[in-house]
Design a protein around this motif. Structure first.
Motif, PDB file in Angstrom:
ATOM      1  N   ASP A   1      -1.360  10.625   5.222  1.00 30.00           N
ATOM      2  CA  ASP A   1      -1.408   9.416   6.058  1.00 30.00           C
ATOM      3  C   ASP A   1      -0.431   9.528   7.223  1.00 30.00           C
ATOM      4  OD1 ASP A   1      -3.256   7.896   4.408  1.00 30.00           O
ATOM      5  OD2 ASP A   1      -1.621   7.822   2.930  1.00 30.00           O
ATOM      6  N   LEU A   2       0.718  10.201   6.981  1.00 26.24           N
ATOM      7  CA  LEU A   2       1.793  10.230   7.971  1.00 26.24           C
ATOM      8  C   LEU A   2       2.498  11.579   7.950  1.00 26.24           C
ATOM      9  CD1 LEU A   2       3.851   8.745   9.903  1.00 26.24           C
ATOM     10  CD2 LEU A   2       5.090   8.070   7.823  1.00 26.24           C
ATOM     11  N   ILE A   3       2.721  12.131   9.128  1.00 23.34           N
ATOM     12  CA  ILE A   3       3.533  13.348   9.261  1.00 23.34           C
ATOM     13  C   ILE A   3       4.683  13.039  10.211  1.00 23.34           C
ATOM     14  CG2 ILE A   3       3.647  15.747  10.031  1.00 23.34           C
ATOM     15  CD1 ILE A   3       0.623  15.975   9.440  1.00 23.34           C
ATOM     16  N   LEU A   4       5.886  13.257   9.733  1.00 19.42           N
ATOM     17  CA  LEU A   4       7.074  13.063  10.573  1.00 19.42           C
ATOM     18  C   LEU A   4       7.685  14.432  10.844  1.00 19.42           C
ATOM     19  CD1 LEU A   4       8.492  10.020   8.592  1.00 19.42           C
ATOM     20  CD2 LEU A   4       7.567   9.934  10.917  1.00 19.42           C
TER      21      LEU A   4
ATOM     22  N   ILE B   1       6.424  11.612  -0.684  1.00 17.92           N
ATOM     23  CA  ILE B   1       6.560  12.800   0.162  1.00 17.92           C
ATOM     24  C   ILE B   1       5.688  13.893  -0.466  1.00 17.92           C
ATOM     25  CG2 ILE B   1       8.133  14.470   1.223  1.00 17.92           C
ATOM     26  CD1 ILE B   1       8.753  11.538   1.960  1.00 17.92           C
ATOM     27  N   ARG B   2       4.545  14.125   0.105  1.00 14.57           N
ATOM     28  CA  ARG B   2       3.566  15.054  -0.468  1.00 14.57           C
ATOM     29  C   ARG B   2       3.782  16.484   0.037  1.00 14.57           C
ATOM     30  NH1 ARG B   2      -1.618  13.322  -1.442  1.00 14.57           N
ATOM     31  NH2 ARG B   2      -0.927  11.292  -2.249  1.00 14.57           N
ATOM     32  N   ARG B   3       4.318  16.642   1.254  1.00 12.25           N
ATOM     33  CA  ARG B   3       4.586  17.970   1.842  1.00 12.25           C
ATOM     34  C   ARG B   3       5.931  17.937   2.568  1.00 12.25           C
ATOM     35  NH1 ARG B   3       1.035  18.964  -0.808  1.00 12.25           N
ATOM     36  NH2 ARG B   3      -1.003  19.983  -0.494  1.00 12.25           N
ATOM     37  N   TYR B   4       6.630  19.070   2.434  1.00  6.61           N
ATOM     38  CA  TYR B   4       7.895  19.224   3.168  1.00  6.61           C
ATOM     39  C   TYR B   4       8.069  20.701   3.488  1.00  6.61           C
ATOM     40  CZ  TYR B   4      12.887  20.008   3.959  1.00  6.61           C
ATOM     41  OH  TYR B   4      14.078  20.428   4.479  1.00  6.61           O
ATOM     42  N   GLU B   5       8.336  21.044   4.774  1.00  4.77           N
ATOM     43  CA  GLU B   5       8.605  22.436   5.141  1.00  4.77           C
ATOM     44  C   GLU B   5       9.629  22.507   6.270  1.00  4.77           C
ATOM     45  OE1 GLU B   5       4.225  24.452   4.679  1.00  4.77           O
ATOM     46  OE2 GLU B   5       5.779  25.652   5.684  1.00  4.77           O
ATOM     47  N   VAL B   6      10.385  23.581   6.270  1.00  5.13           N
ATOM     48  CA  VAL B   6      11.275  23.915   7.386  1.00  5.13           C
ATOM     49  C   VAL B   6      10.732  25.201   7.982  1.00  5.13           C
ATOM     50  CG1 VAL B   6      13.624  24.462   8.129  1.00  5.13           C
ATOM     51  CG2 VAL B   6      13.261  22.908   6.184  1.00  5.13           C
ATOM     52  N   ILE B   7      10.270  25.128   9.245  1.00 10.56           N
ATOM     53  CA  ILE B   7       9.698  26.328   9.870  1.00 10.56           C
ATOM     54  C   ILE B   7      10.338  26.544  11.237  1.00 10.56           C
ATOM     55  CG2 ILE B   7       7.513  26.040   8.641  1.00 10.56           C
ATOM     56  CD1 ILE B   7       6.243  25.052  11.216  1.00 10.56           C
TER      57      ILE B   7
ATOM     58  N   MET C   1       0.859  -1.190   0.000  1.00  9.37           N
ATOM     59  CA  MET C   1       0.000   0.000   0.000  1.00  9.37           C
ATOM     60  C   MET C   1       0.903   1.250   0.000  1.00  9.37           C
ATOM     61  SD  MET C   1      -3.135   0.894   2.618  1.00  9.37           S
ATOM     62  CE  MET C   1      -4.349  -0.287   2.135  1.00  9.37           C
ATOM     63  N   HIS C   2       0.476   2.282  -0.647  1.00  8.00           N
ATOM     64  CA  HIS C   2       1.256   3.498  -0.857  1.00  8.00           C
ATOM     65  C   HIS C   2       0.702   4.606   0.053  1.00  8.00           C
ATOM     66  CE1 HIS C   2       4.065   5.480  -3.596  1.00  8.00           C
ATOM     67  NE2 HIS C   2       3.283   6.536  -3.556  1.00  8.00           N
ATOM     68  N   PHE C   3       1.575   5.298   0.795  1.00  8.83           N
ATOM     69  CA  PHE C   3       1.074   6.291   1.724  1.00  8.83           C
ATOM     70  C   PHE C   3       1.541   7.705   1.371  1.00  8.83           C
ATOM     71  CE2 PHE C   3      -0.810   3.138   4.291  1.00  8.83           C
ATOM     72  CZ  PHE C   3       0.043   2.054   4.321  1.00  8.83           C
ATOM     73  N   SER C   4       0.747   8.696   1.796  1.00  5.71           N
ATOM     74  CA  SER C   4       1.144  10.098   1.565  1.00  5.71           C
ATOM     75  C   SER C   4       1.802  10.606   2.848  1.00  5.71           C
ATOM     76  CB  SER C   4      -0.088  10.951   1.235  1.00  5.71           C
ATOM     77  OG  SER C   4      -1.065  10.817   2.259  1.00  5.71           O
ATOM     78  N   ILE C   5       2.946  11.258   2.687  1.00  6.76           N
ATOM     79  CA  ILE C   5       3.796  11.601   3.817  1.00  6.76           C
ATOM     80  C   ILE C   5       4.157  13.083   3.818  1.00  6.76           C
ATOM     81  CG2 ILE C   5       6.047  11.110   4.902  1.00  6.76           C
ATOM     82  CD1 ILE C   5       5.909   8.354   3.293  1.00  6.76           C
ATOM     83  N   GLY C   6       4.210  13.655   5.021  1.00  7.51           N
ATOM     84  CA  GLY C   6       4.696  15.029   5.175  1.00  7.51           C
ATOM     85  C   GLY C   6       5.908  15.034   6.096  1.00  7.51           C
ATOM     86  N   ILE C   7       6.906  15.854   5.763  1.00  2.02           N
ATOM     87  CA  ILE C   7       8.095  15.999   6.614  1.00  2.02           C
ATOM     88  C   ILE C   7       8.141  17.447   7.079  1.00  2.02           C
ATOM     89  CG2 ILE C   7      10.623  15.902   6.726  1.00  2.02           C
ATOM     90  CD1 ILE C   7      10.499  13.816   4.433  1.00  2.02           C
TER      91      ILE C   7
ATOM     92  N   TRP D   1      -2.095  19.859   7.087  1.00  4.05           N
ATOM     93  CA  TRP D   1      -1.614  18.661   6.397  1.00  4.05           C
ATOM     94  C   TRP D   1      -2.504  17.460   6.730  1.00  4.05           C
ATOM     95  CZ3 TRP D   1       4.506  18.428   6.784  1.00  4.05           C
ATOM     96  CH2 TRP D   1       5.026  19.530   6.107  1.00  4.05           C
ATOM     97  N   SER D   2      -3.152  17.503   7.877  1.00  5.17           N
ATOM     98  CA  SER D   2      -4.026  16.388   8.238  1.00  5.17           C
ATOM     99  C   SER D   2      -5.436  16.616   7.676  1.00  5.17           C
ATOM    100  CB  SER D   2      -4.104  16.270   9.763  1.00  5.17           C
ATOM    101  OG  SER D   2      -5.084  15.332  10.115  1.00  5.17           O
ATOM    102  N   ASP D   3      -6.052  17.730   8.049  1.00  2.05           N
ATOM    103  CA  ASP D   3      -7.472  17.930   7.724  1.00  2.05           C
ATOM    104  C   ASP D   3      -7.684  18.319   6.262  1.00  2.05           C
ATOM    105  OD1 ASP D   3      -7.315  17.658  10.414  1.00  2.05           O
ATOM    106  OD2 ASP D   3      -8.507  19.422  10.914  1.00  2.05           O
TER     107      ASP D   3
END
Ligand code: ATP
Ligand code: MTE
Length: 162
Positions: free
Chosen positions: A64-67, A37-43, A1-7, A57-59
């Motif tokens: 599926d996953l935020i690290l 990797i659907r989203r990536y930000e440095v804040i 299964m393939h997941f959408s991920i945010g870093i 990123w969730s709502d």
């Protein structure tokens, strides 16, 4: 299964362009086989901004996953766990416990991480420490459980069009 991920990298220096985000890159490499990797930000270590991004990123994005990496330590600027707690529906304490237990076997500094893991709607959010070594050592602990855990979450009824 393939997941959408945010870093999400929490770093004042990174956000000012004063330091490359090596840890974010390492995360991307380690989860490449899990999905996209659907989203990536440095804040910066700004609690309100972190809450805003995690909710978005969730709502909105239905990831599926935020690290997250960074800001789990003892200083006043380390506020990633506080921000994460504000957005979670419920914690998954076993993941944070497993990361700290395994890390303690490597460094006593592991007890200084207040990292949390938990669920918001259908998104699993996991805090990782900031150093590249910390990221690698903690992520390798939870990685084997992610496909099963994320698949279960994805099976939940959701108003997320994903
Ligand atoms: N040892 C390191 N080597 C390279 N990059 C690092 C290291 N430690 C932290 N970083 C970077 O800083 C980010 C935040 O980590 P952490 O909160 O531990 O560091 P920090 O020094 O408090 O950061 P900042 O002062 O920029 O907020 C990490 O995600 C990573 O991008
Ligand atoms: N496995 C592992 N866990 C670790 C580390 C590490 O090097 N390896 N670093 C520790 C240190 S030095 C700190 S300060 C805390 C919090 O790190 P953070 O403030 O970068 O989030 O994570 C800890 N957890």
């Amino acid at each position: 299964m393939h997941f959408s991920i945010g870093i999400l990298t929490l770093s004042d220096k990174g956000a000012r362009g004063e330091r490359e985000d090596e840890s974010g890159r390492i995360i991307g490499e380690m989860v490449a086989s899990l999905g996209e990797i659907r989203r990536y930000e440095v804040i910066p270590d700004d609690e309100e901004r972190i809450v805003e991004v995690l909710v978005e990123w969730s709502d909105r994005d239905c990831l599926d996953l935020i690290l997250t990496t960074g800001g789990t330590g003892l200083t006043q600027r380390d506020i990633t766990p506080q921000a994460t707690a504000r957005v979670l529906d419920y914690e998954v304490p076993g993941m944070a416990e497993a990361m700290r237990a395994a890390s303690l076997a490597k460094t006593p500094h592991a007890m200084l991480s207040r990292a949390l893991a938990g669920v918001r709607r259908q998104t699993l959010i996991v805090n990782l420490p900031g150093s590249p070594k910390g990221v690698r050592e903690n992520l390798e602990v939870v990685l084997p459980a992610l496909p099963h855990g994320l698949a279960k979450l994805k099976g939940d009824p959701s108003d997320c069009a994903r």
